[in-house]
Design a protein around this motif. Structure first.
Motif, PDB file in Angstrom:
ATOM      1  N   GLY A 148       0.784  -1.223   0.000  1.00  0.00           N
ATOM      2  CA  GLY A 148       0.000   0.000   0.000  1.00  0.00           C
ATOM      3  C   GLY A 148       0.818   1.275   0.000  1.00  0.00           C
ATOM      4  N   ARG A 149       2.146   1.179  -0.140  1.00  0.00           N
ATOM      5  CA  ARG A 149       3.002   2.365  -0.107  1.00  0.00           C
ATOM      6  C   ARG A 149       3.409   2.782  -1.523  1.00  0.00           C
ATOM      7  NH1 ARG A 149       5.015   2.644   5.199  1.00  0.00           N
ATOM      8  NH2 ARG A 149       5.546   4.815   4.711  1.00  0.00           N
ATOM      9  N   LYS A 150       3.727   4.041  -1.661  1.00  0.00           N
ATOM     10  CA  LYS A 150       4.152   4.622  -2.929  1.00  0.00           C
ATOM     11  C   LYS A 150       5.639   4.921  -2.868  1.00  0.00           C
ATOM     12  CE  LYS A 150       3.403   9.019  -5.450  1.00  0.00           C
ATOM     13  NZ  LYS A 150       2.538  10.228  -5.478  1.00  0.00           N
ATOM     14  N   VAL A 151       6.359   4.518  -3.897  1.00  0.00           N
ATOM     15  CA  VAL A 151       7.788   4.784  -3.998  1.00  0.00           C
ATOM     16  C   VAL A 151       8.032   5.504  -5.323  1.00  0.00           C
ATOM     17  CG1 VAL A 151      10.097   3.772  -4.136  1.00  0.00           C
ATOM     18  CG2 VAL A 151       8.380   2.751  -2.627  1.00  0.00           C
ATOM     19  N   VAL A 152       8.768   6.601  -5.276  1.00  0.00           N
ATOM     20  CA  VAL A 152       9.016   7.405  -6.472  1.00  0.00           C
ATOM     21  C   VAL A 152      10.468   7.263  -6.904  1.00  0.00           C
ATOM     22  CG1 VAL A 152       9.060   9.739  -7.433  1.00  0.00           C
ATOM     23  CG2 VAL A 152       7.225   9.064  -5.863  1.00  0.00           C
ATOM     24  N   ILE A 153      10.669   7.090  -8.194  1.00  0.00           N
ATOM     25  CA  ILE A 153      12.007   7.130  -8.781  1.00  0.00           C
ATOM     26  C   ILE A 153      12.011   8.228  -9.830  1.00  0.00           C
ATOM     27  CG2 ILE A 153      13.761   5.893 -10.111  1.00  0.00           C
ATOM     28  CD1 ILE A 153      12.742   3.310  -8.884  1.00  0.00           C
ATOM     29  N   ALA A 154      12.806   9.260  -9.596  1.00  0.00           N
ATOM     30  CA  ALA A 154      12.908  10.388 -10.509  1.00  0.00           C
ATOM     31  C   ALA A 154      14.222  10.308 -11.264  1.00  0.00           C
ATOM     32  CB  ALA A 154      12.808  11.705  -9.742  1.00  0.00           C
ATOM     33  N   GLY A 155      14.141  10.360 -12.594  1.00  0.00           N
ATOM     34  CA  GLY A 155      15.343  10.280 -13.404  1.00  0.00           C
ATOM     35  C   GLY A 155      15.276   9.099 -14.360  1.00  0.00           C
ATOM     36  N   SER A 156      16.315   8.962 -15.151  1.00  0.00           N
ATOM     37  CA  SER A 156      16.365   7.880 -16.144  1.00  0.00           C
ATOM     38  C   SER A 156      17.794   7.365 -16.227  1.00  0.00           C
ATOM     39  CB  SER A 156      15.886   8.380 -17.505  1.00  0.00           C
ATOM     40  OG  SER A 156      16.685   9.479 -17.934  1.00  0.00           O
ATOM     41  N   GLY A 157      17.962   6.304 -17.002  1.00  0.00           N
ATOM     42  CA  GLY A 157      19.284   5.714 -17.143  1.00  0.00           C
ATOM     43  C   GLY A 157      19.447   4.477 -16.283  1.00  0.00           C
ATOM     44  N   GLU A 158      20.631   3.880 -16.333  1.00  0.00           N
ATOM     45  CA  GLU A 158      20.876   2.609 -15.666  1.00  0.00           C
ATOM     46  C   GLU A 158      20.715   2.706 -14.154  1.00  0.00           C
ATOM     47  OE1 GLU A 158      21.470  -1.136 -14.567  1.00  0.00           O
ATOM     48  OE2 GLU A 158      21.029  -0.402 -16.590  1.00  0.00           O
ATOM     49  N   ALA A 159      21.150   3.826 -13.564  1.00  0.00           N
ATOM     50  CA  ALA A 159      21.028   3.958 -12.110  1.00  0.00           C
ATOM     51  C   ALA A 159      19.565   3.946 -11.685  1.00  0.00           C
ATOM     52  CB  ALA A 159      21.697   5.243 -11.641  1.00  0.00           C
ATOM     53  N   ALA A 160      18.709   4.633 -12.443  1.00  0.00           N
ATOM     54  CA  ALA A 160      17.275   4.634 -12.131  1.00  0.00           C
ATOM     55  C   ALA A 160      16.672   3.257 -12.327  1.00  0.00           C
ATOM     56  CB  ALA A 160      16.552   5.657 -13.007  1.00  0.00           C
ATOM     57  N   GLU A 161      17.102   2.551 -13.393  1.00  0.00           N
ATOM     58  CA  GLU A 161      16.579   1.202 -13.642  1.00  0.00           C
ATOM     59  C   GLU A 161      17.007   0.236 -12.538  1.00  0.00           C
ATOM     60  OE1 GLU A 161      14.381   0.559 -15.940  1.00  0.00           O
ATOM     61  OE2 GLU A 161      14.528   2.668 -16.519  1.00  0.00           O
ATOM     62  N   ALA A 162      18.230   0.408 -12.035  1.00  0.00           N
ATOM     63  CA  ALA A 162      18.707  -0.465 -10.952  1.00  0.00           C
ATOM     64  C   ALA A 162      17.863  -0.270  -9.698  1.00  0.00           C
ATOM     65  CB  ALA A 162      20.177  -0.173 -10.650  1.00  0.00           C
ATOM     66  N   LYS A 163      17.498   0.976  -9.392  1.00  0.00           N
ATOM     67  CA  LYS A 163      16.629   1.216  -8.235  1.00  0.00           C
ATOM     68  C   LYS A 163      15.250   0.602  -8.468  1.00  0.00           C
ATOM     69  CE  LYS A 163      19.641   3.474  -5.861  1.00  0.00           C
ATOM     70  NZ  LYS A 163      20.322   2.780  -4.742  1.00  0.00           N
ATOM     71  N   ALA A 164      14.749   0.706  -9.690  1.00  0.00           N
ATOM     72  CA  ALA A 164      13.430   0.134  -9.994  1.00  0.00           C
ATOM     73  C   ALA A 164      13.437  -1.375  -9.820  1.00  0.00           C
ATOM     74  CB  ALA A 164      13.013   0.504 -11.415  1.00  0.00           C
ATOM     75  N   ARG A 165      14.544  -2.017 -10.180  1.00  0.00           N
ATOM     76  CA  ARG A 165      14.618  -3.484 -10.064  1.00  0.00           C
ATOM     77  C   ARG A 165      14.563  -3.936  -8.607  1.00  0.00           C
ATOM     78  NH1 ARG A 165      18.184  -2.916 -14.562  1.00  0.00           N
ATOM     79  NH2 ARG A 165      20.026  -2.845 -13.210  1.00  0.00           N
ATOM     80  N   LEU A 166      14.964  -3.043  -7.685  1.00  0.00           N
ATOM     81  CA  LEU A 166      14.880  -3.401  -6.270  1.00  0.00           C
ATOM     82  C   LEU A 166      13.448  -3.745  -5.861  1.00  0.00           C
ATOM     83  CD1 LEU A 166      17.139  -0.720  -4.510  1.00  0.00           C
ATOM     84  CD2 LEU A 166      17.573  -3.185  -4.634  1.00  0.00           C
ATOM     85  N   PHE A 167      12.477  -3.177  -6.571  1.00  0.00           N
ATOM     86  CA  PHE A 167      11.084  -3.331  -6.174  1.00  0.00           C
ATOM     87  C   PHE A 167      10.322  -4.322  -7.051  1.00  0.00           C
ATOM     88  CE2 PHE A 167      12.642   0.703  -4.684  1.00  0.00           C
ATOM     89  CZ  PHE A 167      12.238   0.701  -3.361  1.00  0.00           C
ATOM     90  N   ASP A 168      11.037  -5.077  -7.880  1.00  0.00           N
ATOM     91  CA  ASP A 168      10.397  -6.127  -8.672  1.00  0.00           C
ATOM     92  C   ASP A 168       9.705  -7.120  -7.741  1.00  0.00           C
ATOM     93  OD1 ASP A 168      11.249  -5.039 -11.012  1.00  0.00           O
ATOM     94  OD2 ASP A 168      12.901  -6.448 -11.349  1.00  0.00           O
ATOM     95  N   GLY A 169       8.433  -7.348  -7.968  1.00  0.00           N
ATOM     96  CA  GLY A 169       7.694  -8.312  -7.163  1.00  0.00           C
ATOM     97  C   GLY A 169       7.222  -7.790  -5.826  1.00  0.00           C
ATOM     98  N   SER A 170       7.523  -6.531  -5.501  1.00  0.00           N
ATOM     99  CA  SER A 170       7.090  -5.987  -4.212  1.00  0.00           C
ATOM    100  C   SER A 170       5.659  -5.466  -4.335  1.00  0.00           C
ATOM    101  CB  SER A 170       8.012  -4.856  -3.763  1.00  0.00           C
ATOM    102  OG  SER A 170       7.601  -3.619  -4.325  1.00  0.00           O
ATOM    103  N   ALA A 225      11.781   8.558  -1.911  1.00  0.00           N
ATOM    104  CA  ALA A 225      12.048   8.818  -3.323  1.00  0.00           C
ATOM    105  C   ALA A 225      13.522   8.638  -3.626  1.00  0.00           C
ATOM    106  CB  ALA A 225      11.612  10.236  -3.687  1.00  0.00           C
ATOM    107  N   PHE A 226      13.788   8.137  -4.826  1.00  0.00           N
ATOM    108  CA  PHE A 226      15.145   8.006  -5.328  1.00  0.00           C
ATOM    109  C   PHE A 226      15.322   8.996  -6.475  1.00  0.00           C
ATOM    110  CE2 PHE A 226      14.032   3.876  -3.586  1.00  0.00           C
ATOM    111  CZ  PHE A 226      15.135   3.570  -2.808  1.00  0.00           C
ATOM    112  N   ILE A 227      16.429   9.726  -6.457  1.00  0.00           N
ATOM    113  CA  ILE A 227      16.752  10.659  -7.533  1.00  0.00           C
ATOM    114  C   ILE A 227      17.990  10.123  -8.239  1.00  0.00           C
ATOM    115  CG2 ILE A 227      17.152  13.068  -8.162  1.00  0.00           C
ATOM    116  CD1 ILE A 227      14.597  12.630  -6.497  1.00  0.00           C
ATOM    117  N   ALA A 228      17.876   9.861  -9.532  1.00  0.00           N
ATOM    118  CA  ALA A 228      18.990   9.251 -10.263  1.00  0.00           C
ATOM    119  C   ALA A 228      19.209  10.021 -11.569  1.00  0.00           C
ATOM    120  CB  ALA A 228      18.691   7.785 -10.565  1.00  0.00           C
ATOM    121  N   SER A 229      20.251  10.843 -11.592  1.00  0.00           N
ATOM    122  CA  SER A 229      20.558  11.619 -12.791  1.00  0.00           C
ATOM    123  C   SER A 229      21.972  12.178 -12.671  1.00  0.00           C
ATOM    124  CB  SER A 229      19.553  12.758 -12.971  1.00  0.00           C
ATOM    125  OG  SER A 229      19.905  13.564 -14.083  1.00  0.00           O
TER     126      SER A 229
END
Length: 296
Positions: A12-34, A58-62
């Motif tokens: 029920g929680r919201k997680v924000v990832i701001a930015g693009s590129g490999e670093a942002a994708e790596a943070k997004a993968r942390l939440f696969d299946g969550s 929130a994660f900022i990746a840029s």
């Protein structure tokens, strides 16, 4: 302790990832299946505090400094905790190296200053945590209320649960057979606090990293440690701190048999070959015996 580790429930929680590129994708993968709701932001939307409203963090990746400063400022204006990738001085929290086993999560942090070391340590720990460990945690959670009702005494409940994570029900859960795991757990619980004593022989000469996973679990659940005088201190650190400790000279076969008949879980840490006469005396008394070799 330079940093305090904490676990945020994600359902029920919201997680924000701001930015693009490999670093942002790596943070997004942390939440696969969550169970978290993952929101990806880029461009102008990342500069608006409303984009972060209600987020747990929130994660900022840029690599764009203007983007980083504006996005981090917007997130903080929304009162959201911020992690800026590879910029520990701008972070409200650091991302640890994570071992993900579903309901079992472990993490290694270095304050953001040595992520490579954290990853190496994570790999070492991950090798000791079987893939099915999360299913064992789910099994215990399912029966938590029932266990408390059946075993209201704390010491009996803890003893039962220590045995349970080493028993057949946990093994079935690790293998993915949750129906059988539940059946075996109910059967064990029906027996209440009755425990079957066992003597486990484990090599105590070290090094500690040669101990098998089964040996580590035995050390973690032992009620009594029987020690040779030259046991490796690093091996001894793997045992329960509150386990009773006996010198090998004062723990002969009759003493071990008595302890086992009381339902005690005994680990005999040896630095010399196992004494066949001792093993024979234990088995003749119908005491369960296990000899756990070191890894090779």
């Amino acid at each position: 302790m330079d940093s305090f580790p904490a676990f945020f429930p994600l359902a029920g929680r919201k997680v924000v990832i701001a930015g693009s590129g490999e670093a942002a994708e790596a943070k997004a993968r942390l939440f696969d299946g969550s169970p978290a709701t993952l929101v990806r932001l880029d461009g102008h939307a990342a500069y608006l505090p409303g984009s972060y409203s209600g987020a747990a963090f929130a994660f900022i990746a840029s690599s764009d400094e203007v983007f980083v400063q504006a996005a981090a400022g917007a997130a903080r204006a929304a009162r959201v905790l911020v992690n800026v990738v590879d910029r520990p001085e701008l972070c409200d929290f650091n991302t640890p190296a994570v071992i993900d086993r579903g309901q079992v999560v472990a993490a290694v942090g270095t304050g953001g200053g040595a992520p490579v070391l954290a990853t190496m340590l994570r790999n070492d720990i991950e090798a000791q945590v079987p893939e099915g460990t999360g299913r064992v945690a789910a099994l215990l959670a399912k029966f938590q209320t029932e266990v408390r009702k059946t075993l209201p005494a704390l010491h009996e409940r803890r003893a039962f649960l220590r045995d349970a994570v080493m028993g057949e029900a946990a093994a079935a859960a690790r293998e993915g057979d949750m129906d059988r795991a539940g059946q075996l757990f109910r059967e064990a619980l029906a027996k209440g606090g009755a425990r079957k004593g066992v003597v486990r022989f484990i090599a105590g000469k070290g090094p500690a990293d040669l101990l098998t996973l089964r040996a580590l679990r035995a050390l973690g659940s032992a009620d009594v440690l029987v020690l040779d005088g030259d046991v490796e201190p690093e091996v001894l650190k793997m045992a329960r701190r509150d386990a009773e400790r006996l010198d090998a000279d004062g723990a002969d076969a009759p003493h071990l048999i008595q302890l086992a008949r009381e339902g005690r879980q005994i680990v005999r840490l040896i630095t010399h070959p196992v004494d066949p006469a001792l093993v024979h005396a234990l088995t003749q008394a119908e005491v369960a015996v296990e000899v756990l070799p070191v890894a090779t």
